[in-house]
Design a protein around this motif. Structure first.
Motif, mmCIF file in Angstrom:
data_model
loop_
_atom_site.group_PDB
_atom_site.id
_atom_site.type_symbol
_atom_site.label_atom_id
_atom_site.label_comp_id
_atom_site.label_asym_id
_atom_site.label_seq_id
_atom_site.Cartn_x
_atom_site.Cartn_y
_atom_site.Cartn_z
ATOM 1 N N ARG A 171 0.720 -1.473 0.258
ATOM 2 C CA ARG A 171 -0.343 0.021 -0.007
ATOM 3 C C ARG A 171 0.617 1.401 0.004
ATOM 4 N NH1 ARG A 171 -5.260 1.429 3.807
ATOM 5 N NH2 ARG A 171 -5.443 3.582 3.358
ATOM 6 N N ARG A 172 1.883 1.304 0.394
ATOM 7 C CA ARG A 172 3.044 2.383 0.568
ATOM 8 C C ARG A 172 3.833 2.266 -0.772
ATOM 9 N NH1 ARG A 172 6.109 0.899 6.612
ATOM 10 N NH2 ARG A 172 4.708 1.583 8.160
ATOM 11 N N TYR A 173 3.498 1.588 -1.216
ATOM 12 C CA TYR A 173 4.497 1.354 -2.422
ATOM 13 C C TYR A 173 3.407 2.353 -3.611
ATOM 14 C CZ TYR A 173 5.941 -0.126 -6.975
ATOM 15 O OH TYR A 173 6.593 -0.018 -8.303
ATOM 16 N N TRP A 174 2.010 2.035 -3.484
ATOM 17 C CA TRP A 174 1.591 2.273 -4.298
ATOM 18 C C TRP A 174 0.976 3.580 -4.068
ATOM 19 C CZ3 TRP A 174 -0.046 -0.499 -8.248
ATOM 20 C CH2 TRP A 174 -0.591 -0.472 -9.693
ATOM 21 N N SER A 175 1.024 3.836 -3.130
ATOM 22 C CA SER A 175 0.524 5.592 -2.074
ATOM 23 C C SER A 175 1.674 5.993 -3.274
ATOM 24 C CB SER A 175 0.294 5.798 -1.279
ATOM 25 O OG SER A 175 -0.221 7.175 -0.660
ATOM 26 N N GLU A 176 3.352 5.877 -2.739
ATOM 27 C CA GLU A 176 4.471 7.071 -3.753
ATOM 28 C C GLU A 176 4.225 7.077 -4.634
ATOM 29 O OE1 GLU A 176 8.444 5.965 -3.138
ATOM 30 O OE2 GLU A 176 8.199 6.461 -1.506
ATOM 31 N N THR A 177 4.213 5.647 -5.729
ATOM 32 C CA THR A 177 4.171 5.603 -7.219
ATOM 33 C C THR A 177 3.065 6.238 -7.735
ATOM 34 O OG1 THR A 177 3.207 3.488 -7.253
ATOM 35 C CG2 THR A 177 5.575 3.387 -6.740
ATOM 36 N N GLY A 178 1.941 6.673 -6.983
ATOM 37 C CA GLY A 178 0.540 7.180 -7.698
ATOM 38 C C GLY A 178 -0.146 6.374 -8.287
ATOM 39 N N GLY A 179 -0.596 5.574 -7.920
ATOM 40 C CA GLY A 179 -0.875 3.834 -8.361
ATOM 41 C C GLY A 179 -2.809 4.097 -8.709
ATOM 42 N N GLY A 180 -3.075 3.918 -9.411
ATOM 43 C CA GLY A 180 -4.667 4.426 -9.564
ATOM 44 C C GLY A 180 -5.582 3.162 -9.206
ATOM 45 N N ALA A 181 -7.466 3.037 -9.436
ATOM 46 C CA ALA A 181 -7.656 2.115 -9.343
ATOM 47 C C ALA A 181 -6.903 1.406 -10.363
ATOM 48 C CB ALA A 181 -9.215 2.539 -9.644
ATOM 49 N N VAL A 182 -7.414 -0.360 -9.933
ATOM 50 C CA VAL A 182 -6.774 -1.538 -11.198
ATOM 51 C C VAL A 182 -8.142 -2.054 -11.825
ATOM 52 C CG1 VAL A 182 -5.531 -3.161 -10.696
ATOM 53 C CG2 VAL A 182 -4.662 -2.190 -9.388
ATOM 54 N N THR A 183 -7.692 -2.205 -12.545
ATOM 55 C CA THR A 183 -8.790 -2.626 -13.668
ATOM 56 C C THR A 183 -8.381 -4.413 -13.671
ATOM 57 O OG1 THR A 183 -8.018 -1.767 -15.959
ATOM 58 C CG2 THR A 183 -8.997 0.154 -14.816
ATOM 59 N N LEU A 184 -9.382 -4.932 -14.645
ATOM 60 C CA LEU A 184 -9.397 -5.833 -14.896
ATOM 61 C C LEU A 184 -7.956 -5.767 -16.299
ATOM 62 C CD1 LEU A 184 -12.485 -7.511 -15.038
ATOM 63 C CD2 LEU A 184 -10.823 -8.801 -13.458
#
Length: 366
Positions: A171-184
């Motif tokens: 979760r920390r990684y996803w936040s730092e790298t600017g990840g958004g909602a994941v799609t199929l």
């Protein structure tokens, strides 16, 4: 065209500030773009002009350390730019795992003292299982040494708690790298890349230069395939045994032509052979292109994972012998150690790399 970069001449720069050093090298690569077709890292680089810390973290985890870019680069030492992108991204990648790990400090400890830590944990866990086996009990097969209830009591929290810790890191990684909602679509693209290990293909499918310098080779990709699919088969074997036990009231032991054995035995063989191959390749590879200061953790992880596969095969082959008890303790101790160290060992790299592939799939759609 002028190339405006600030060269870092401090020989300790990579270890003291890995993100800054990786950024310096990435900016030079972005100006050159000779390696644009090598792997997913370089197309990702060309999409940007400025690289924040999160961008470097994403690029570092997207890199599979195939090293093809290093041998193609005209700016490696003795050039003044002194590029070594595999090592720079490796340092930034390891720093990100250590920074995201929860609780903090454990990942850094394992990466620097991994061999001693893993060996001590395996020994301690094996001794614990031997002590438990000495208690009065009953059951068939391996359950004669360790009851099903005791096994669940030990392994369920040892599996779930490290996964929770790993989830915090991701979760920390996803936040730092600017990840958004994941799609199929994102999951599908990432899964295809992970399943084929395309980023170990050297851009043209000819393999990478990990162990062979300027000669391309697919050996590392094949070893990774064996490890990945072997581990997944072993995991599927455990899941199938759990389903048989609880859903069909069919407890172990199981015959060879049962799902747990048909999945587990080939999985153990692949896992053992893949880890053996990785150890050979790591022995041939140039350590200067690897992650600085983390060799102990990397070697320990491969030995531990291979030990899980080998001890499982030996346990199956020598079942109902005088060695069953000690081998069971060794195997369970190795598995328990692998579970406990998952968020802090290189076992975490599979999760972070998949997250990086997801993030890359998102970026590619924009």
């Amino acid at each position: 065209m002028s190339l405006d970069v600030t060269l870092q001449t401090d020989p300790g720069a990579i270890s003291s500030d890995p993100v800054a050093e990786a950024r310096r090298q990435v900016e030079i690569c972005n100006a050159c773009r000779y390696c644009e077709g090598f792997c997913a890292v370089f197309p990702a680089i060309t999409r940007q002009k400025v690289f924040a810390d999160g961008d470097i973290t994403q690029l570092a985890n997207l890199c599979h350390n195939c090293r093809g870019c290093y041998y193609a680069c005209q700016y490696t030492a003795p050039h003044a730019f002194d590029l070594n992108l595999p090592a720079a991204l490796g340092a930034a990648r390891a720093e990100s795992w250590e920074r995201f790990a929860w609780p903090g400090g454990l990942a850094a400890l394992f990466q620097r003292r991994g061999t001693a830590l893993a060996a001590a944990l395996v020994l301690a866990c094996a001794l614990m299982f031997l002590a438990v086996a000495a208690l009065p009990g009953g059951g068939e097969g391996f359950y004669a040494y360790l009851g099903h209830g005791a096994m669940v009591l030990i392994f369920l929290p040892a599996f779930l708690l490290p996964l929770a810790a790993l989830g915090i890191g991701l979760r920390r990684y996803w936040s730092e790298t600017g990840g958004g909602a994941v799609t199929l679509a994102d999951i599908g693209a990432a899964a295809r890349s992970a399943a084929t290990l395309g980023n170990l293909g050297g851009g043209q499918g000819q393999g990478c230069n990990f162990e062979a310098e300027e000669r391309f080779s697919d050996e590392r990709r094949m070893a990774h395939h064996a490890v990945m699919w072997g581990f997944l088969l072993c995991f599927a074997s455990t899941v199938s045994g759990t389903i048989l036990h609880y859903a069909f009231a069919s407890p172990a032991p199981y015959g060879f032509f049962s799902a747990p054995k048909l999945l587990g035995v080939p999985g153990g063989v692949l896992l053992t052979l893949g880890c053996a191959g990785m150890l050979v390749l790591k022995g041939k590879a140039d350590p200067a292109l690897g992650t600085p200061g983390r060799a102990s953790g990397e070697w320990a992880f491969v030995w531990l994972l291979g030990g899980v596969g080998l001890s499982g095969l030996l346990l199956y082959g020598l079942r109902e012998s005088v060695l069953t008890g000690p081998l069971l303790a060794l195997h369970l101790g190795s598995v328990l150690t692998l579970f406990l160290l998952t968020p802090y060992s290189k076992m975490a790299h599979g999760f972070y790399r998949f997250a990086a592939l997801l993030r890359e799939a998102q970026a590619g759609r924009r």
